[in-house]
Design a protein around this motif. Structure first.
Motif, PDB file in Angstrom:
ATOM      1  N   MET A   1       0.826  -1.205   0.000  1.00 18.75           N
ATOM      2  CA  MET A   1       0.000   0.000   0.000  1.00 18.75           C
ATOM      3  C   MET A   1       0.859   1.254   0.000  1.00 18.75           C
ATOM      4  O   MET A   1       0.600   2.213  -0.713  1.00 18.75           O
ATOM      5  CB  MET A   1      -0.938  -0.011   1.208  1.00 18.75           C
ATOM      6  CG  MET A   1      -1.833   1.202   1.328  1.00 18.75           C
ATOM      7  SD  MET A   1      -1.099   2.526   2.299  1.00 18.75           S
ATOM      8  CE  MET A   1      -1.185   1.813   3.927  1.00 18.75           C
ATOM      9  N   VAL A   2       1.932   1.257   0.825  1.00 16.46           N
ATOM     10  CA  VAL A   2       2.839   2.392   0.888  1.00 16.46           C
ATOM     11  C   VAL A   2       3.506   2.626  -0.463  1.00 16.46           C
ATOM     12  O   VAL A   2       3.801   3.766  -0.847  1.00 16.46           O
ATOM     13  CB  VAL A   2       3.905   2.175   1.982  1.00 16.46           C
ATOM     14  CG1 VAL A   2       4.902   3.317   2.008  1.00 16.46           C
ATOM     15  CG2 VAL A   2       3.235   2.034   3.341  1.00 16.46           C
ATOM     16  N   ARG A   8       6.201   9.648  -4.822  1.00 14.68           N
ATOM     17  CA  ARG A   8       5.328  10.790  -5.071  1.00 14.68           C
ATOM     18  C   ARG A   8       5.443  11.822  -3.952  1.00 14.68           C
ATOM     19  O   ARG A   8       6.090  11.584  -2.921  1.00 14.68           O
ATOM     20  CB  ARG A   8       3.878  10.323  -5.175  1.00 14.68           C
ATOM     21  CG  ARG A   8       3.649   9.301  -6.263  1.00 14.68           C
ATOM     22  CD  ARG A   8       3.831   9.911  -7.652  1.00 14.68           C
ATOM     23  NE  ARG A   8       3.878   8.901  -8.695  1.00 14.68           N
ATOM     24  CZ  ARG A   8       3.942   9.175  -9.998  1.00 14.68           C
ATOM     25  NH1 ARG A   8       3.979  10.441 -10.397  1.00 14.68           N
ATOM     26  NH2 ARG A   8       3.992   8.193 -10.879  1.00 14.68           N
ATOM     27  N   VAL A   9       4.777  12.941  -4.159  1.00 10.99           N
ATOM     28  CA  VAL A   9       4.733  13.988  -3.138  1.00 10.99           C
ATOM     29  C   VAL A   9       3.304  14.103  -2.632  1.00 10.99           C
ATOM     30  O   VAL A   9       2.386  14.411  -3.408  1.00 10.99           O
ATOM     31  CB  VAL A   9       5.196  15.353  -3.704  1.00 10.99           C
ATOM     32  CG1 VAL A   9       5.047  16.434  -2.631  1.00 10.99           C
ATOM     33  CG2 VAL A   9       6.624  15.272  -4.194  1.00 10.99           C
ATOM     34  N   LEU A  10       3.121  13.825  -1.352  1.00 12.16           N
ATOM     35  CA  LEU A  10       1.816  14.012  -0.722  1.00 12.16           C
ATOM     36  C   LEU A  10       1.840  15.328   0.039  1.00 12.16           C
ATOM     37  O   LEU A  10       2.853  15.697   0.635  1.00 12.16           O
ATOM     38  CB  LEU A  10       1.507  12.853   0.231  1.00 12.16           C
ATOM     39  CG  LEU A  10       1.114  11.524  -0.420  1.00 12.16           C
ATOM     40  CD1 LEU A  10       0.984  10.432   0.641  1.00 12.16           C
ATOM     41  CD2 LEU A  10      -0.184  11.662  -1.200  1.00 12.16           C
ATOM     42  N   GLU A  31       2.506   3.675   6.658  1.00  7.20           N
ATOM     43  CA  GLU A  31       2.842   2.280   6.960  1.00  7.20           C
ATOM     44  C   GLU A  31       1.955   1.717   8.074  1.00  7.20           C
ATOM     45  O   GLU A  31       1.651   2.397   9.047  1.00  7.20           O
ATOM     46  CB  GLU A  31       4.313   2.168   7.360  1.00  7.20           C
ATOM     47  CG  GLU A  31       4.806   0.727   7.438  1.00  7.20           C
ATOM     48  CD  GLU A  31       6.289   0.652   7.729  1.00  7.20           C
ATOM     49  OE1 GLU A  31       6.942  -0.284   7.244  1.00  7.20           O
ATOM     50  OE2 GLU A  31       6.800   1.538   8.444  1.00  7.20           O
ATOM     51  N   ASN A  32       1.551   0.461   7.897  1.00  2.00           N
ATOM     52  CA  ASN A  32       0.723  -0.266   8.872  1.00  2.00           C
ATOM     53  C   ASN A  32      -0.607   0.456   9.133  1.00  2.00           C
ATOM     54  O   ASN A  32      -1.111   0.465  10.246  1.00  2.00           O
ATOM     55  CB  ASN A  32       1.476  -0.451  10.195  1.00  2.00           C
ATOM     56  CG  ASN A  32       0.743  -1.420  11.124  1.00  2.00           C
ATOM     57  OD1 ASN A  32       0.247  -2.459  10.694  1.00  2.00           O
ATOM     58  ND2 ASN A  32       0.657  -1.079  12.408  1.00  2.00           N
ATOM     59  N   ILE A 126      -7.984   0.341   1.226  1.00  2.00           N
ATOM     60  CA  ILE A 126      -6.871  -0.559   0.924  1.00  2.00           C
ATOM     61  C   ILE A 126      -6.222  -1.049   2.202  1.00  2.00           C
ATOM     62  O   ILE A 126      -5.973  -0.271   3.134  1.00  2.00           O
ATOM     63  CB  ILE A 126      -5.815   0.166   0.056  1.00  2.00           C
ATOM     64  CG1 ILE A 126      -6.490   0.758  -1.182  1.00  2.00           C
ATOM     65  CG2 ILE A 126      -4.695  -0.777  -0.341  1.00  2.00           C
ATOM     66  CD1 ILE A 126      -5.561   1.618  -2.010  1.00  2.00           C
ATOM     67  N   ARG A 127      -5.948  -2.352   2.259  1.00  2.00           N
ATOM     68  CA  ARG A 127      -5.253  -2.945   3.400  1.00  2.00           C
ATOM     69  C   ARG A 127      -3.782  -2.532   3.401  1.00  2.00           C
ATOM     70  O   ARG A 127      -3.255  -2.122   2.355  1.00  2.00           O
ATOM     71  CB  ARG A 127      -5.350  -4.471   3.352  1.00  2.00           C
ATOM     72  CG  ARG A 127      -6.753  -5.049   3.481  1.00  2.00           C
ATOM     73  CD  ARG A 127      -6.691  -6.570   3.457  1.00  2.00           C
ATOM     74  NE  ARG A 127      -7.994  -7.189   3.610  1.00  2.00           N
ATOM     75  CZ  ARG A 127      -8.797  -7.496   2.583  1.00  2.00           C
ATOM     76  NH1 ARG A 127      -8.400  -7.239   1.344  1.00  2.00           N
ATOM     77  NH2 ARG A 127      -9.972  -8.053   2.797  1.00  2.00           N
ATOM     78  N   PRO A 128      -3.103  -2.705   4.552  1.00  2.00           N
ATOM     79  CA  PRO A 128      -1.658  -2.392   4.599  1.00  2.00           C
ATOM     80  C   PRO A 128      -0.822  -3.185   3.615  1.00  2.00           C
ATOM     81  O   PRO A 128       0.242  -2.728   3.193  1.00  2.00           O
ATOM     82  CB  PRO A 128      -1.283  -2.730   6.046  1.00  2.00           C
ATOM     83  CG  PRO A 128      -2.542  -2.538   6.816  1.00  2.00           C
ATOM     84  CD  PRO A 128      -3.638  -3.002   5.896  1.00  2.00           C
TER      85      PRO A 128
END
Length: 233
Positions: A1-2, A8-10, A31-32, A126-128
């Motif tokens: 997921m990460v 990218r830039v969040l 993460e997690n 979305i799951r980890p």
């Protein structure tokens, strides 16, 4: 997921609109966690109606003003607007802890195609591990509210790692959380040595008392024997 946002830039939806552009920053915030991708547009009437519901849902799970421990949840707004001004209109309505992609970032369209988003509003959950938990959770959020997250957490087998120390350890020289376990594990030999030492002291004391009692008995017997000899004479 990460991996979706590592290169990218969040941007954080706070007053300064801080950019998260390093791997460490992205991992730290995603993460997690269960990730929600919110696809919407300012021109969409349904999106405008859903915004207050989503805001309430998110702040009750993330805002310290409502809960002691923010849940392992992240929300990223993916604008499908035609102009940056329209995107800003949506951002003004969203919670300040929400993340978003800059309007000029073409990755917005890539994500739309990746998750096959055709209608808005859409909330992809979305799951980890990167697998899709729900392709569109809008109806579930409207119907079940915060209970949704409990179901997502169980489905994702997400583990809460936060905990509180027992109050009784507050004044014990900043002991770590594992200190009670270590004390139970490693103090055995010390306790045995202390026990043997105290037992030896106790044993010596008992033996001394026994010796004194023995000596007293001998003295009494000796005196009684002297008296008996004197009588016979």
């Amino acid at each position: 997921m990460v991996d979706l946002f590592l290169d990218r830039v969040l941007v954080e939806n706070n007053w300064d609109q801080d950019e998260l552009n390093t791997e460490r920053e992205i991992l730290g915030i995603l993460e997690n966690r269960i990730l929600m991708l919110f696809f919407a547009s300012a021109e969409c009437v349904k999106c405008q109606e859903f915004l207050p519901v989503l805001n309430d849902f998110f702040k009750r799970l993330k805002d310290p003003a409502y809960i002691d421990y923010p849940k392992l949840l992240a929300l990223v707004f993916i604008s499908l607007d035609q102009s940056e001004a329209q995107q800003e209109r949506v951002l003004k309505e969203l919670h300040k802890r929400v993340l978003f992609l800059a309007f000029e970032d073409p990755y917005r369209k890539e994500l739309q195609a990746m998750f096959k988003v055709k209608d808005v509003p859409t909330v992809v959950v979305i799951r980890p591990d990167g697998s899709i938990l729900s392709p569109n959770a809008v109806q579930d959020i409207c119907r079940f509210g915060c209970d949704c997250f409990r179901n997502w957490q169980e489905s994702a087998e997400l583990i809460e790692r936060s905990f509180m120390l027992n109050e009784e350890f507050e004044n014990l020289n900043m002991r770590s959380a594992t200190d009670p376990v270590r004390r139970l594990k490693y103090k055995t030999e010390d306790d045995k040595r202390k026990k043997r030492w105290w037992n030896s002291l106790g044993k010596g004391k008992d033996e001394g008392q026994k010796e004194e009692e023995k000596d007293g008995t001998c003295d009494r017997k000796g005196k009684e024997g002297d008296k008996e000899t004197w009588r016979r004479r």
